[in-house]
Design a protein around this motif. Structure first.
Motif, PDB file in Angstrom:
ATOM      1  N   ALA A   1       0.612  -1.191  -0.155  1.00 55.70           N
ATOM      2  CA  ALA A   1      -0.170   0.026   0.121  1.00 55.70           C
ATOM      3  C   ALA A   1       0.788   0.644   0.175  1.00 55.70           C
ATOM      4  CB  ALA A   1      -1.296  -0.107   1.552  1.00 55.70           C
ATOM      5  N   ASP A   2       1.691   0.885   0.801  1.00 55.87           N
ATOM      6  CA  ASP A   2       3.169   2.460   0.920  1.00 55.87           C
ATOM      7  C   ASP A   2       3.043   2.661  -0.588  1.00 55.87           C
ATOM      8  OD1 ASP A   2       2.094   2.392   3.306  1.00 55.87           O
ATOM      9  OD2 ASP A   2       4.006   1.948   4.237  1.00 55.87           O
ATOM     10  N   ALA A   3       3.913   1.273  -1.257  1.00 57.24           N
ATOM     11  CA  ALA A   3       4.848   1.520  -2.418  1.00 57.24           C
ATOM     12  C   ALA A   3       3.671   2.331  -3.596  1.00 57.24           C
ATOM     13  CB  ALA A   3       4.704   0.979  -2.977  1.00 57.24           C
ATOM     14  N   ARG A   4       2.926   1.569  -3.420  1.00 60.36           N
ATOM     15  CA  ARG A   4       1.895   1.869  -4.501  1.00 60.36           C
ATOM     16  C   ARG A   4       1.436   3.297  -4.899  1.00 60.36           C
ATOM     17  NH1 ARG A   4      -3.593  -0.454  -6.299  1.00 60.36           N
ATOM     18  NH2 ARG A   4      -4.561   0.462  -8.673  1.00 60.36           N
ATOM     19  N   ALA A   5       0.670   4.069  -3.664  1.00 61.52           N
ATOM     20  CA  ALA A   5       0.491   4.933  -2.833  1.00 61.52           C
ATOM     21  C   ALA A   5       1.687   6.314  -3.313  1.00 61.52           C
ATOM     22  CB  ALA A   5       0.205   5.091  -1.529  1.00 61.52           C
ATOM     23  N   ALA A   6       2.566   6.128  -3.294  1.00 62.83           N
ATOM     24  CA  ALA A   6       3.937   6.424  -4.034  1.00 62.83           C
ATOM     25  C   ALA A   6       4.342   6.402  -5.244  1.00 62.83           C
ATOM     26  CB  ALA A   6       4.798   6.330  -2.440  1.00 62.83           C
ATOM     27  N   LEU A   7       4.211   5.520  -5.588  1.00 62.59           N
ATOM     28  CA  LEU A   7       4.984   5.135  -6.944  1.00 62.59           C
ATOM     29  C   LEU A   7       3.856   4.941  -7.532  1.00 62.59           C
ATOM     30  CD1 LEU A   7       7.353   2.992  -5.762  1.00 62.59           C
ATOM     31  CD2 LEU A   7       7.308   4.919  -6.437  1.00 62.59           C
ATOM     32  N   GLY A   8       2.285   4.513  -7.885  1.00 66.51           N
ATOM     33  CA  GLY A   8       1.140   4.533  -8.750  1.00 66.51           C
ATOM     34  C   GLY A   8       1.405   3.143  -9.126  1.00 66.51           C
ATOM     35  N   GLU A   9       0.252   2.580  -9.871  1.00 68.72           N
ATOM     36  CA  GLU A   9       0.236   1.119 -10.427  1.00 68.72           C
ATOM     37  C   GLU A   9       1.739   1.162 -11.238  1.00 68.72           C
ATOM     38  OE1 GLU A   9      -2.814  -1.739 -12.670  1.00 68.72           O
ATOM     39  OE2 GLU A   9      -3.301  -0.820 -10.697  1.00 68.72           O
ATOM     40  N   SER A  10       1.832   2.274 -12.147  1.00 71.95           N
ATOM     41  CA  SER A  10       2.396   2.227 -13.157  1.00 71.95           C
ATOM     42  C   SER A  10       4.214   2.033 -12.542  1.00 71.95           C
ATOM     43  CB  SER A  10       2.937   3.448 -14.412  1.00 71.95           C
ATOM     44  OG  SER A  10       2.621   4.104 -14.134  1.00 71.95           O
ATOM     45  N   GLY A  11       4.629   2.729 -11.676  1.00 73.81           N
ATOM     46  CA  GLY A  11       5.559   2.480 -11.087  1.00 73.81           C
ATOM     47  C   GLY A  11       6.010   1.555  -9.737  1.00 73.81           C
ATOM     48  N   MET A  12       4.568   1.277  -9.635  1.00 79.36           N
ATOM     49  CA  MET A  12       5.387   0.470  -9.063  1.00 79.36           C
ATOM     50  C   MET A  12       5.535  -1.538  -9.753  1.00 79.36           C
ATOM     51  SD  MET A  12       4.745  -0.889  -5.446  1.00 79.36           S
ATOM     52  CE  MET A  12       4.550  -2.508  -5.605  1.00 79.36           C
ATOM     53  N   PHE A  13       4.512  -1.415 -11.443  1.00 75.68           N
ATOM     54  CA  PHE A  13       5.156  -2.092 -12.545  1.00 75.68           C
ATOM     55  C   PHE A  13       6.845  -2.183 -12.843  1.00 75.68           C
ATOM     56  CE2 PHE A  13       5.237  -4.182 -17.256  1.00 75.68           C
ATOM     57  CZ  PHE A  13       4.865  -4.951 -16.835  1.00 75.68           C
ATOM     58  N   GLU A  14       6.447  -1.219 -13.574  1.00 78.27           N
ATOM     59  CA  GLU A  14       8.040   0.016 -13.392  1.00 78.27           C
ATOM     60  C   GLU A  14       9.161  -1.160 -11.995  1.00 78.27           C
ATOM     61  OE1 GLU A  14      10.751   3.101 -14.266  1.00 78.27           O
ATOM     62  OE2 GLU A  14       8.792   3.082 -14.790  1.00 78.27           O
ATOM     63  N   LEU A  15       9.403  -1.007 -11.109  1.00 75.92           N
ATOM     64  CA  LEU A  15       9.836  -0.975  -9.543  1.00 75.92           C
ATOM     65  C   LEU A  15      10.400  -2.918 -10.485  1.00 75.92           C
ATOM     66  CD1 LEU A  15      11.744  -0.776  -7.742  1.00 75.92           C
ATOM     67  CD2 LEU A  15       9.854  -0.306  -6.607  1.00 75.92           C
ATOM     68  N   LEU A  16       9.039  -3.240  -9.788  1.00 74.86           N
ATOM     69  CA  LEU A  16       9.036  -4.762  -9.924  1.00 74.86           C
ATOM     70  C   LEU A  16       9.828  -5.887 -10.873  1.00 74.86           C
ATOM     71  CD1 LEU A  16       5.360  -5.208  -9.178  1.00 74.86           C
ATOM     72  CD2 LEU A  16       7.184  -6.340  -7.129  1.00 74.86           C
ATOM     73  N   THR A  17       9.698  -4.577 -12.053  1.00 76.09           N
ATOM     74  CA  THR A  17      10.412  -5.124 -13.615  1.00 76.09           C
ATOM     75  C   THR A  17      11.741  -5.382 -13.289  1.00 76.09           C
ATOM     76  OG1 THR A  17       8.511  -4.986 -14.849  1.00 76.09           O
ATOM     77  CG2 THR A  17      11.017  -4.738 -15.641  1.00 76.09           C
ATOM     78  N   LEU A  18      12.639  -4.147 -12.542  1.00 72.05           N
ATOM     79  CA  LEU A  18      13.879  -3.766 -12.499  1.00 72.05           C
ATOM     80  C   LEU A  18      14.363  -4.901 -11.197  1.00 72.05           C
ATOM     81  CD1 LEU A  18      15.836  -1.325 -12.823  1.00 72.05           C
ATOM     82  CD2 LEU A  18      15.041  -0.758 -11.473  1.00 72.05           C
ATOM     83  N   VAL A  19      13.706  -4.631 -10.623  1.00 75.57           N
ATOM     84  CA  VAL A  19      13.918  -5.682  -9.395  1.00 75.57           C
ATOM     85  C   VAL A  19      13.765  -6.743 -10.374  1.00 75.57           C
ATOM     86  CG1 VAL A  19      13.655  -6.966  -6.820  1.00 75.57           C
ATOM     87  CG2 VAL A  19      13.134  -4.355  -7.379  1.00 75.57           C
ATOM     88  N   GLY A  20      12.958  -7.612 -10.197  1.00 77.86           N
ATOM     89  CA  GLY A  20      13.219  -8.972 -11.231  1.00 77.86           C
ATOM     90  C   GLY A  20      14.336  -8.827 -12.133  1.00 77.86           C
ATOM     91  N   TYR A  21      14.639  -8.038 -12.787  1.00 79.58           N
ATOM     92  CA  TYR A  21      15.549  -8.367 -13.432  1.00 79.58           C
ATOM     93  C   TYR A  21      16.830  -8.591 -13.211  1.00 79.58           C
ATOM     94  CZ  TYR A  21      19.037  -6.955 -17.711  1.00 79.58           C
ATOM     95  OH  TYR A  21      20.461  -7.036 -18.713  1.00 79.58           O
ATOM     96  N   TYR A  22      17.299  -7.604 -12.409  1.00 83.18           N
ATOM     97  CA  TYR A  22      18.902  -7.140 -11.606  1.00 83.18           C
ATOM     98  C   TYR A  22      18.836  -8.327 -10.588  1.00 83.18           C
ATOM     99  CZ  TYR A  22      19.650  -3.272 -14.298  1.00 83.18           C
ATOM    100  OH  TYR A  22      20.582  -2.770 -15.282  1.00 83.18           O
TER     101      TYR A  22
END
Length: 113
Positions: free
Chosen positions: A75-96
């Motif tokens: 909830a904290d991450a989604r409120a700060a980053l939004g859905e697209s920002g969460m998707f981008e962060l998840l993708t970045l962390v998963g790739y790295y």
């Protein structure tokens, strides 16, 4: 970009990926991360950051370590980053995380110089 390098360096810290840490600390310095901030990331700490940077550091470490977020962290991450920002962060962390695993398995260490 500072936020991107913070996320990547948290993944490098979790996976103890020396080469990833080495290469992305240089990029982090270029993006404006201080020595104190780089030390905090190397130690898996997010207390050197504030606001969105702190949230990204904490969320990245949770994702790299647990592979999930509890309801409060989500909830904290989604409120700060939004859905697209969460998707981008998840993708970045998963790739790295995948890259860190490959670097470890293939024994890619630090440059000799």
């Amino acid at each position: 970009d500072r936020v991107r390098e913070i996320a990547i360096l948290m993944v490098a810290q979790h996976w103890d990926s020396g080469f990833m840490r080495y290469s992305h600390e240089a990029l982090g310095r270029h993006a404006g991360l201080s020595d104190a901030e780089l030390t905090a990331l190397r130690e898996g700490r997010w207390d050197a950051f504030e606001g969105e940077e702190r949230l990204v550091a904490r969320t990245s470490l949770l994702l790299a370590g647990d592979g999930d977020l509890d309801d409060h962290a989500y909830a904290d991450a989604r409120a700060a980053l939004g859905e697209s920002g969460m998707f981008e962060l998840l993708t970045l962390v998963g790739y790295y995380a995948t890259l860190a695993l490959q670097l470890r398995v293939f024994r890619i260490g630090l440059p000799d110089d």
